[in-house]
Design a protein around this motif. Structure first.
Motif, short mmCIF file in Angstrom:
data_model
loop_
_atom_site.label_atom_id
_atom_site.label_comp_id
_atom_site.label_asym_id
_atom_site.label_seq_id
_atom_site.Cartn_x
_atom_site.Cartn_y
_atom_site.Cartn_z
N HIS A 172 0.73 -0.97 0.17
CA HIS A 172 -0.02 0.02 -0.12
C HIS A 172 0.98 1.07 0.16
CE1 HIS A 172 -3.88 -1.86 1.93
NE2 HIS A 172 -4.26 -1.66 0.56
N VAL A 173 2.04 1.08 0.81
CA VAL A 173 2.68 2.42 0.81
C VAL A 173 3.42 2.58 -0.24
CG1 VAL A 173 4.70 3.45 2.13
CG2 VAL A 173 3.30 1.92 3.49
N VAL A 174 3.98 1.68 -1.01
CA VAL A 174 4.72 1.75 -2.16
C VAL A 174 3.72 2.29 -3.41
CG1 VAL A 174 5.79 0.41 -4.16
CG2 VAL A 174 6.32 -0.19 -1.75
N ALA A 175 2.63 1.62 -3.70
CA ALA A 175 1.47 2.08 -4.39
C ALA A 175 1.25 3.68 -4.39
CB ALA A 175 0.22 1.23 -4.40
N PRO A 187 0.19 2.18 10.50
CA PRO A 187 0.33 1.32 12.02
C PRO A 187 1.79 1.06 12.09
CG PRO A 187 -1.48 0.47 10.41
CD PRO A 187 -0.56 1.27 9.75
N PRO A 188 2.35 0.96 13.43
CA PRO A 188 3.62 0.52 13.94
C PRO A 188 4.06 -0.74 13.04
CG PRO A 188 2.48 1.54 15.76
CD PRO A 188 1.44 1.36 14.68
N ASP A 189 3.18 -1.62 13.16
CA ASP A 189 3.65 -2.87 12.44
C ASP A 189 4.07 -2.83 11.16
OD1 ASP A 189 0.87 -2.82 12.09
OD2 ASP A 189 0.92 -4.87 11.40
N VAL A 190 3.42 -1.99 10.39
CA VAL A 190 3.64 -1.69 8.79
C VAL A 190 4.91 -0.94 8.89
CG1 VAL A 190 2.82 -0.62 6.71
CG2 VAL A 190 1.18 -1.67 8.22
N LEU A 191 5.06 0.15 9.73
CA LEU A 191 6.43 0.92 9.58
C LEU A 191 7.62 -0.17 9.87
CD1 LEU A 191 7.61 3.50 9.39
CD2 LEU A 191 7.51 3.88 11.85
N LYS A 193 7.61 -3.21 9.16
CA LYS A 193 7.99 -4.00 8.06
C LYS A 193 8.93 -3.34 6.85
CE LYS A 193 3.94 -7.14 8.59
NZ LYS A 193 2.66 -7.30 8.43
N LEU A 194 8.61 -1.91 6.70
CA LEU A 194 9.01 -1.19 5.85
C LEU A 194 10.84 -1.19 5.89
CD1 LEU A 194 7.15 2.22 5.38
CD2 LEU A 194 6.83 -0.12 4.02
N LEU A 195 10.91 -1.46 7.04
CA LEU A 195 12.71 -1.66 7.41
C LEU A 195 13.24 -3.02 6.93
CD1 LEU A 195 12.55 0.09 10.93
CD2 LEU A 195 13.50 1.08 8.90
N LEU A 196 12.40 -3.82 6.62
CA LEU A 196 12.86 -5.24 6.78
C LEU A 196 12.78 -5.74 5.31
CD1 LEU A 196 10.91 -6.79 9.74
CD2 LEU A 196 13.30 -5.94 9.63
#
Ligand code: E4P
Length: 222
Positions: A172-175, A187-191, A193-196
């Motif tokens: 979703h973030v990329v799109a 949400p914190p869990d998505v943030l 995941k962006l690092l990984l």
């Protein structure tokens, strides 16, 4: 693209702020209810505003224009970086106009179509929040709203910021970033995941293993 953290958890906000990963925070009544416990939600918001330099969205719960304006003005007194979240209703749009006239920034929430975003922008909203994940949940393409709103705002040089909300996963973030949304609230869990990426971990393990072999050889007696 700016990243906001979509939570009222001070622990998560402090983590993301000290790591320099976020530009602001969004809360809503559900998120505050989950975190506040016995605390006054205003105190929680005050604390959040002291940890984060950027905008912190705080939502009104009144449904009539006067109530929203009064509540919005009170929320804005909490700190300079408060942005008042107003729902996308007719009464809400009148409230946005009045708050904007008083110099109070607003974020129009619960937007599910590009034309709602246009109406909110015309009312004077600083941000509009289309809810991507909730549209996906009911079988619509949430990202279409971001795409259409971006085109419309560019056509008319509207400077209201498009804040991609209800983000559920990194794609979703990329799109949203590729379309040109100004902000994504995560949400914190998505943030996290962006690092990984698994190849990052594997690559790091390999580099360190090779380095340690070299160090081992250098120390070995000849
Ligand atoms: C936005 O500001 C909202 O707080 C949020 O993104 C809603 O997301 P949800 O659909 O995961 O509740």
């Amino acid at each position: 693209m700016k990243f906001f953290l979509d939570t009222a958890s001070l622990k998560e906000i402090s983590w993301a702020a000290q790591a320099g990963l976020i530009d602001g925070v969004t809360t809503n009544p559900s998120l505050l209810a989950k975190q506040a416990g016995d605390l006054d939600p205003k105190d929680v918001l005050k604390e959040i505003c002291s940890v984060v330099e950027g905008p912190v969205s705080a939502e009104v719960v009144a449904l009539d224009t006067d109530g929203m304006v009064t509540e919005g003005a009170r929320l804005a007194e909490i700190a300079d970086n408060i942005v008042v979240k107003i729902p996308m209703t007719e009464a809400g749009m009148v409230a946005v106009r009045q708050l904007a006239a008083d110099g109070i920034r607003t974020n129009v929430t619960l937007c599910f179509s590009s034309v709602q975003c246009l109406i909110a922008a015309k009312a004077g909203a600083s941000y509009v929040s289309p809810f991507i994940g909730r549209l996906d949940d009911v079988g619509q393409e949430g990202m279409d709203v971001i795409r259409e709103a971006r085109t419309i705002f560019d056509n008319y040089r509207i400077d209201t910021q498009i804040l991609a909300a209800s983000i559920r996963h990194p794609r979703h973030v990329v799109a949203a970033a590729m379309i040109g949304a100004d902000v994504a609230t995560l949400p914190p869990d998505v943030l996290r995941k962006l690092l990984l990426h698994p190849l990052t971990d594997r690559g790091l393990d390999q580099f360190l293993a090779d380095w340690n072999k070299l160090v081992g050889r250098a120390k070995a007696p000849v």
